[in-house]
Design an enzyme around this catalytic site. Structure first.
Site, PDB file in Angstrom:
ATOM      1  CB  THR A  62      10.415  42.512   4.336  1.00 26.23           C
ATOM      2  OG1 THR A  62      10.123  41.252   4.736  1.00 26.23           O
ATOM      3  CG2 THR A  62      11.176  42.889   5.365  1.00 26.23           C
ATOM      4  CE  LYS A  66       6.852  40.847   1.594  1.00 29.77           C
ATOM      5  NZ  LYS A  66       6.825  39.307   1.171  1.00 29.77           N
TER       6      LYS A  66
HETATM    7  P1  NAP Z   1       2.019  35.581   6.777  1.00 28.18           P
HETATM    8  O1  NAP Z   1       1.490  36.487   5.872  1.00 28.18           O
HETATM    9  O2  NAP Z   1       2.319  36.037   8.343  1.00 28.18           O
HETATM   10  O3  NAP Z   1       1.446  33.941   6.574  1.00 28.18           O
HETATM   11  C1  NAP Z   1       1.740  33.201   7.744  1.00 28.18           C
HETATM   12  C2  NAP Z   1       1.080  31.891   7.207  1.00 28.18           C
HETATM   13  O4  NAP Z   1       1.440  31.009   8.239  1.00 28.18           O
HETATM   14  C3  NAP Z   1      -0.366  31.777   7.416  1.00 28.18           C
HETATM   15  O5  NAP Z   1      -1.065  30.912   6.394  1.00 28.18           O
HETATM   16  C4  NAP Z   1      -0.817  31.318   8.576  1.00 28.18           C
HETATM   17  O6  NAP Z   1      -2.048  30.601   8.833  1.00 28.18           O
HETATM   18  C5  NAP Z   1       0.150  30.364   8.855  1.00 28.18           C
HETATM   19  N1  NAP Z   1       0.452  30.026  10.090  1.00 28.18           N
HETATM   20  C6  NAP Z   1       1.552  30.900  11.107  1.00 28.18           C
HETATM   21  N2  NAP Z   1       1.573  30.253  12.240  1.00 28.18           N
HETATM   22  C7  NAP Z   1       0.672  28.969  12.188  1.00 28.18           C
HETATM   23  C8  NAP Z   1       0.484  28.040  13.269  1.00 28.18           C
HETATM   24  N3  NAP Z   1       1.115  27.957  14.145  1.00 28.18           N
HETATM   25  N4  NAP Z   1      -0.448  26.893  12.947  1.00 28.18           N
HETATM   26  C9  NAP Z   1      -0.862  26.785  11.520  1.00 28.18           C
HETATM   27  N5  NAP Z   1      -0.722  27.932  10.517  1.00 28.18           N
HETATM   28  C10 NAP Z   1       0.413  29.034  10.997  1.00 28.18           C
HETATM   29  O7  NAP Z   1       3.564  35.214   6.301  1.00 28.18           O
HETATM   30  P2  NAP Z   1       4.346  35.429   4.818  1.00 28.18           P
HETATM   31  O8  NAP Z   1       4.722  36.608   4.714  1.00 28.18           O
HETATM   32  O9  NAP Z   1       3.498  34.671   3.991  1.00 28.18           O
HETATM   33  O10 NAP Z   1       5.526  34.435   5.153  1.00 28.18           O
HETATM   34  C11 NAP Z   1       5.442  33.113   5.470  1.00 28.18           C
HETATM   35  C12 NAP Z   1       6.914  32.401   5.303  1.00 28.18           C
HETATM   36  O11 NAP Z   1       7.456  32.624   4.136  1.00 28.18           O
HETATM   37  C13 NAP Z   1       7.719  32.966   6.347  1.00 28.18           C
HETATM   38  O12 NAP Z   1       8.644  31.862   6.927  1.00 28.18           O
HETATM   39  C14 NAP Z   1       8.696  33.799   5.508  1.00 28.18           C
HETATM   40  O13 NAP Z   1      10.086  33.821   5.937  1.00 28.18           O
HETATM   41  C15 NAP Z   1       8.820  33.201   4.250  1.00 28.18           C
HETATM   42  N6  NAP Z   1       8.972  33.707   2.953  1.00 28.18           N
HETATM   43  C16 NAP Z   1       9.973  33.586   2.267  1.00 28.18           C
HETATM   44  C17 NAP Z   1      10.247  34.199   1.067  1.00 28.18           C
HETATM   45  C18 NAP Z   1      11.624  33.690   0.213  1.00 28.18           C
HETATM   46  O14 NAP Z   1      11.882  34.552  -0.675  1.00 28.18           O
HETATM   47  N7  NAP Z   1      12.241  32.730   0.178  1.00 28.18           N
HETATM   48  C19 NAP Z   1       9.592  35.181   0.712  1.00 28.18           C
HETATM   49  C20 NAP Z   1       8.497  35.537   1.471  1.00 28.18           C
HETATM   50  C21 NAP Z   1       8.284  34.986   2.649  1.00 28.18           C
HETATM   51  P3  NAP Z   1      -3.388  31.589   9.532  1.00 28.18           P
HETATM   52  O15 NAP Z   1      -3.823  32.502   8.135  1.00 28.18           O
HETATM   53  O16 NAP Z   1      -4.247  30.587  10.052  1.00 28.18           O
HETATM   54  O17 NAP Z   1      -2.665  32.493  10.446  1.00 28.18           O
END
Ligand code: NAP
Length: 279
Positions: A62, A66
């Protein structure tokens, strides 16, 4: 001898995978233990070597490892390579092989809750362009007839994501503002940003005011169980889904890969709900 499996991340203290995995081993008579490993980024290579040396037969990966884990694995499945992200590693014939099932688990969860076997010509809004969005977008590109708008705060990242699916004919990048103003056009809205996650539960990437009749809104966040966007969508009459089923399916898939045994993911979802309720 008992098998050892685990999850690596940083931070990892709040991961619910140890609870889900160890409970599933007990319920299914699997002689194994699952351990969370908090790893400093500079120790990642040594940690992978150490896990192999002590015989860890599989582990989940995680945030923030990744992509970073890839150079230290022996092989990476082509889909995970294309997504540049690994979330499950399996020990196969002396080698650590990396896979990515984020997108697959999300799609299975979506189709099950929508009561459909496949996607057809739906108009889809993908909010976010981070790691999870990348995996989900890659999975969506197998459906050539769907239309996908990717909306992200950083448009360059959304453009880069679109290039991942170069062969997909109907993908456009739009701003979050445009997505909000066009919301009534979408059959499916997928929320993949970290906005709205506990403790910032009042935040939402777009305000839902006017959805298409019959729209389905999927948020991959599972804590809280109902994010702001899901609450607004439910109140607007949409069908909604949070990230619990996706998370449970990922854990079930990992167990199946590592042990060959199918386990019940609905039971995992119940444990997740109980665990989140008690936090
Ligand atoms: P990540 O790679 O860090 O991507 C974060 C995303 O959120 C990017 O698109 C980012 O936009 C956006 N973002 C964050 N803060 C923001 C803000 N203040 N305003 C606008 N956009 C914002 O994270 P990830 O690994 O993809 O995970 C994202 C979410 O999915 C997390 O909550 C995680 O817990 C969840 N998740 C769930 C599962 C499941 O099995 N249910 C699996 C994986 C992930 P920018 O590109 O502009 O920074």
């Amino acid at each position: 001898m008992s098998e050892l499996f685990g999850i690596i991340g940083n931070p990892i203290e709040h991961s619910l995978s140890p609870l889900l995995q160890n409970e599933a081993y007990t319920l299914n008579g699997i002689d194994a233990h699952f351990q969370a490993f908090h790893i400093a980024p500079e120790d990642l290579e040594k940690a992978i070597q150490g896990m192999k040396a002590i015989g860890v037969k599989g582990f989940m990966v995680t945030v923030p490892f990744k992509a970073a884990v890839i150079p230290y694995l022996d092989e990476v499945d082509p889909i995970a390579k294309q997504k540049n992200a690994v979330n499950i590693v399996q020990y196969i014939d002396g080698k650590y092989v990396g896979f990515n099932f984020d997108g697959e688990a999300w799609l299975k969860a979506l189709l099950e809750d929508m009561g459909q076997k496949s996607l057809r010509t739906e108009k889809i809004l993908l909010l976010g362009a981070g790691g999870a969005a990348q995996s989900i977008y890659h999975t969506l590109t197998q459906f050539a007839e769907v239309h996908i708008d990717i909306a992200n705060r950083t448009l360059d990242k959304a453009e880069a994501l679109k290039k991942l699916g170069d062969s997909h004919p109907h993908t456009h990048v739009i701003s979050l503002e445009e997505a909000e103003s066009k919301q009534e056009q979408y059959d499916i809205i997928i929320q993949t940003t970290s906005i709205g996650m506990w403790p910032n539960i009042e935040e939402s990437p777009i305000q839902i005011t006017n959805l298409k009749t019959g729209a389905f809104v999927s948020d991959i966040i599972y804590n809280p169980a109902e994010t702001k966007i899901l609450e607004q969508a439910r109140k607007s009459g949409a069908r909604t889904q949070n990230g619990m089923k996706m998370l449970a399916m990922q854990n079930a898939l990992a167990i199946e890969r590592w042990t060959g045994q199918k386990v019940s993911y609905p039971k995992m979802m119940m444990s997740l709900k109980e665990a989140l309720h008690s936090t």
